[in-house]
Design an enzyme around this catalytic site. Structure first.
Site, PDB file in Angstrom:
ATOM      1  N   GLU A   1      10.312  16.039  15.483  1.00  0.00           N
ATOM      2  CA  GLU A   1      10.815  15.907  14.115  1.00  0.00           C
ATOM      3  C   GLU A   1      10.117  16.953  13.251  1.00  0.00           C
ATOM      4  O   GLU A   1       8.898  16.884  13.069  1.00  0.00           O
ATOM      5  CB  GLU A   1      10.509  14.502  13.578  1.00  0.00           C
ATOM      6  CG  GLU A   1      10.959  14.317  12.143  1.00  0.00           C
ATOM      7  CD  GLU A   1      10.555  12.968  11.561  1.00  0.00           C
ATOM      8  OE1 GLU A   1       9.434  12.501  11.833  1.00  0.00           O
ATOM      9  OE2 GLU A   1      11.356  12.399  10.822  1.00  0.00           O
TER      10      GLU A   1
ATOM     11  N   GLY B   1       7.389   5.147   8.132  1.00  0.00           N
ATOM     12  CA  GLY B   1       6.512   6.306   8.289  1.00  0.00           C
ATOM     13  C   GLY B   1       6.676   6.902   9.668  1.00  0.00           C
ATOM     14  O   GLY B   1       7.753   6.816  10.268  1.00  0.00           O
ATOM     15  N   SER B   2       5.606   7.485  10.168  1.00  0.00           N
ATOM     16  CA  SER B   2       5.692   8.228  11.428  1.00  0.00           C
ATOM     17  C   SER B   2       5.593   7.297  12.638  1.00  0.00           C
ATOM     18  O   SER B   2       4.978   6.234  12.554  1.00  0.00           O
ATOM     19  CB  SER B   2       4.555   9.250  11.472  1.00  0.00           C
ATOM     20  OG  SER B   2       3.317   8.558  11.388  1.00  0.00           O
TER      21      SER B   2
ATOM     22  N   LYS C   1       0.855  -1.189   0.000  1.00  0.00           N
ATOM     23  CA  LYS C   1       0.000   0.000   0.000  1.00  0.00           C
ATOM     24  C   LYS C   1       0.890   1.237   0.000  1.00  0.00           C
ATOM     25  O   LYS C   1       1.499   1.584   0.999  1.00  0.00           O
ATOM     26  CB  LYS C   1      -0.924   0.060   1.221  1.00  0.00           C
ATOM     27  CG  LYS C   1      -1.993   1.144   0.996  1.00  0.00           C
ATOM     28  CD  LYS C   1      -2.479   1.826   2.233  1.00  0.00           C
ATOM     29  CE  LYS C   1      -1.630   2.949   2.739  1.00  0.00           C
ATOM     30  NZ  LYS C   1      -1.577   4.152   1.892  1.00  0.00           N
TER      31      LYS C   1
ATOM     32  N   GLU D   1      10.366   1.445  10.436  1.00  0.00           N
ATOM     33  CA  GLU D   1      11.359   2.496  10.166  1.00  0.00           C
ATOM     34  C   GLU D   1      10.661   3.831  10.380  1.00  0.00           C
ATOM     35  O   GLU D   1       9.848   4.241   9.559  1.00  0.00           O
ATOM     36  CB  GLU D   1      11.862   2.398   8.719  1.00  0.00           C
ATOM     37  CG  GLU D   1      12.601   1.114   8.390  1.00  0.00           C
ATOM     38  CD  GLU D   1      13.950   1.005   9.077  1.00  0.00           C
ATOM     39  OE1 GLU D   1      14.474   2.043   9.535  1.00  0.00           O
ATOM     40  OE2 GLU D   1      14.457  -0.120   9.179  1.00  0.00           O
ATOM     41  N   LEU D   2      10.985   4.509  11.476  1.00  0.00           N
ATOM     42  CA  LEU D   2      10.199   5.690  11.851  1.00  0.00           C
ATOM     43  C   LEU D   2      11.044   6.967  11.800  1.00  0.00           C
ATOM     44  O   LEU D   2      12.052   7.021  11.113  1.00  0.00           O
ATOM     45  CB  LEU D   2       9.575   5.448  13.224  1.00  0.00           C
ATOM     46  CG  LEU D   2       8.870   4.074  13.363  1.00  0.00           C
ATOM     47  CD1 LEU D   2       8.375   3.843  14.770  1.00  0.00           C
ATOM     48  CD2 LEU D   2       7.737   3.912  12.359  1.00  0.00           C
TER      49      LEU D   2
ATOM     50  N   CYS E   1      14.029  11.116   6.616  1.00  0.00           N
ATOM     51  CA  CYS E   1      14.006  10.735   8.034  1.00  0.00           C
ATOM     52  C   CYS E   1      15.340  11.014   8.704  1.00  0.00           C
ATOM     53  O   CYS E   1      15.413  11.090   9.917  1.00  0.00           O
ATOM     54  CB  CYS E   1      13.622   9.276   8.166  1.00  0.00           C
ATOM     55  SG  CYS E   1      14.460   8.269   6.979  1.00  0.00           S
TER      56      CYS E   1
END
Ligand code: NAP
Ligand code: MG
Length: 473
Positions: free
Chosen positions: A375, A226-227, A173, A246-247, A281
């Site tokens: 962030e 993403g977040s 997605k 993976e943030l 990121c």
């Protein structure tokens, strides 16, 4: 106008509802993608295990397919880069760099298909005589991949490439704001010979289509970038299934007084805070500079920032273009204004026109300001003086995040000490925190998530280690 519904079992299927895709600079609608219902998502997952169970493709063939896809991407570089420019607002030079990196990510994934080795396990225990034990790595099955907007090709390949290399099927997605290049990728992999059903793409929003995917128990593992907010949600709802997250990060970079070339460090720190319009990121965000070189550093940082070309991302000379949306640019601007009300100074930039926020250098910030402790994910850096290197390391660590950090110094002992003391997934010495070679292990600690990307490491996340014991009486 290009139109992509959903890609299921090797075919594009229509959608009942559609989502427009905007050119992030002009605001024009240039494509549309489907909006997958729960039923469509379920069909995509149906197609995936079917492919996984019935059309097993050997490791050599998987390698060849990924290599061919890399070649097609290389040939279609300009077209793909332009798609990224339009859907992300990324400037052309950064978009071209993303396509180049994508080729490398695919090649590295292809190579990993050939390296799924196991190991012999000595079991010299009473009662275990005449037994040979060894491990093999088997695919998890169906991988659910959910991707962010900021690197819609390369970060998608960091999931799809290793998943295919490992022998899995994937339901992807893409981010709703930037789905077009991922849809093109489905066609590219099909052209490269990927069997139907190995990669399926369901378009739609995270809260609906993404959520349906999470709730489908047939998906064995989720790989998400993403977040932290969404990462936390994914971990909550996936129960005991595997996840790799993976943030975010608010990357610190420490510039010590013994830096070999302070001007070069200033250039690296600011430009790496602004590449991808500040939306990476590992974008440089917090810059801690020793007080002896602070004034010179700020002067250079302001000079370089002021010389950047801001505006139309399709212009090959533009350095900084629009953010992903005007809403996000307004959010970042409001953080700048709040910092100014709290005593910060804007040394350069700070103005916004639509979705375009000028690259901004802030000084006189405090640790509790949002521009420092959250962030910002925008072209904004803060320069903070320090006196004592231990204090700089402490401030760098004073964050809920821990993805990558940078340190500039010519002192090898300090570099090694900082490598141990900086609580991050990666510590980059004499370059900015933004350095990433796609083959390296990449992933964070604390709120930056867990699990490693980089094809060699991602393949491990997307396989299960199985022990085999042969009794040889
Ligand atoms: P995001 O808002 O968390 O969205 C990421 C993806 O999750 C999108 O596809 C989104 O869908 C989907 N999603 C949202 N809610 C969901 C739900 N309830 N269930 C399932 N999926 C859901 O992140 P973003 O704004 O695209 O990207 C920015 C963030 O990504 C930053 O924090 C950045 O640091 C991080 N990032 C991390 C890395 C890394 O490697 N560590 C790399 C790049 C970016 P829609 O957007 O389509 O609704
Ligand atoms: Mg978002």
């Amino acid at each position: 106008m290009s139109s992509y519904g959903h890609y299921i079992g090797g075919k594009w299927i229509d959608s009942e509802e559609w989502i427009p895709v905007y050119n992030k600079y002009t605001g024009e609608v240039f494509a549309r993608v489907g909006k997958a219902s729960r039923e469509t998502v379920s069909r995509a997952v149906d197609a995936a295990p079917l492919a996984f169970g019935q059309k097993k493709t050997g490791a050599y063939e998987r390698c060849e397919i990924l290599m061919r896809a890399a070649e097609i991407i290389r040939q279609r570089k300009e077209e793909l880069a332009l798609t990224i420019v339009r859907e992300v607002g990324k400037v052309l030079k950064d978009a071209r760099a993303e396509v180049d990196r994508s080729v490398q990510t695919l090649i590295a994934s292809a190579e990993e298909a050939k390296r799924l080795d196991g190991s012999v396990v000595p079991i010299p225990m009473p009662g275990a005589d005449n037994r040979l034990a060894f491990t093999i790595w088997v695919p998890v099955g169906v991988v659910g991949a959910i991707t962010p907007f900021n690197f819609p090709l390369n970060l998608t390949l960091h999931k799809v490439g290793p998943a295919i290399a490992a022998g899995n099927a994937v339901v992807l997605k893409p981010a709703r704001a930037t789905p077009v290049v991922a849809c093109k990728l489905a066609d590219i992999l099909a052209e490269a010979g990927l069997p139907d059903g190995i990669l399926n793409v369901v378009n739609g929003s995270g809260s609906e289509t993404g959520q349906y995917l999470l709730e489908d128990e047939r998906i064995a593992m989720f790989t998400f970038t993403g977040s932290p907010e969404v990462g936390r949600h994914i971990k909550r709802v996936t129960g005991i299934r595997k996840v790799a997250l993976e943030l975010g990060n608010n990357s610190p970079n420490i510039v010590h007084r013994d830096v070999p070339d302070p001007d070069k460090a200033a250039e690296l720190c600011v430009t790496r805070g602004f590449t991808n319009n500040g939306q990476a990121c590992i974008s440089v965000q917090r810059i801690y500079v020793h007080k002896d070189i602070h004034e010179r550093f700020v002067r250079k940082a302001v000079e370089i920032t002021g010389s950047l070309k801001v505006g139309n991302p399709e212009d090959p000379d533009t350095d900084v273009g629009p953010m992903i949306s005007e809403k996000e640019a307004i959010r970042a601007e409001s953080w700048i204004l709040e910092a100014v009300r709290q005593g910060a100074d804007v040394a350069c930039g700070g103005k916004r026109k639509g979705a375009v926020l000028e690259p901004t250098v802030l000084t006189h910030v405090r640790p509790d300001m949002k521009v420092v402790c959250e962030e910002i994910f925008a072209p904004v850096v803060s320069i903070i003086p320090f006196d004592d290197i231990d204090d700089a390391i402490r401030q760098a660590n004073d964050s809920k995040y821990g993805l990558q950090a940078g340190l500039f110094t010519s002192d090898l002992n300090l570099a090694m000490r900082a490598a141990k003391e900086l609580h991050f997934g990666g510590v980059i010495i004499n370059d900015a925190s933004t350095f990433r070679a796609d083959v390296m292990p990449y992933g964070g600690v604390k709120d930056s998530g867990f699990g490693k990307e980089g094809p060699h490491y991602a393949v491990r996340e997307m396989t299960e280690e199985r022990l085999v014991v042969l009794n040889l009486p």
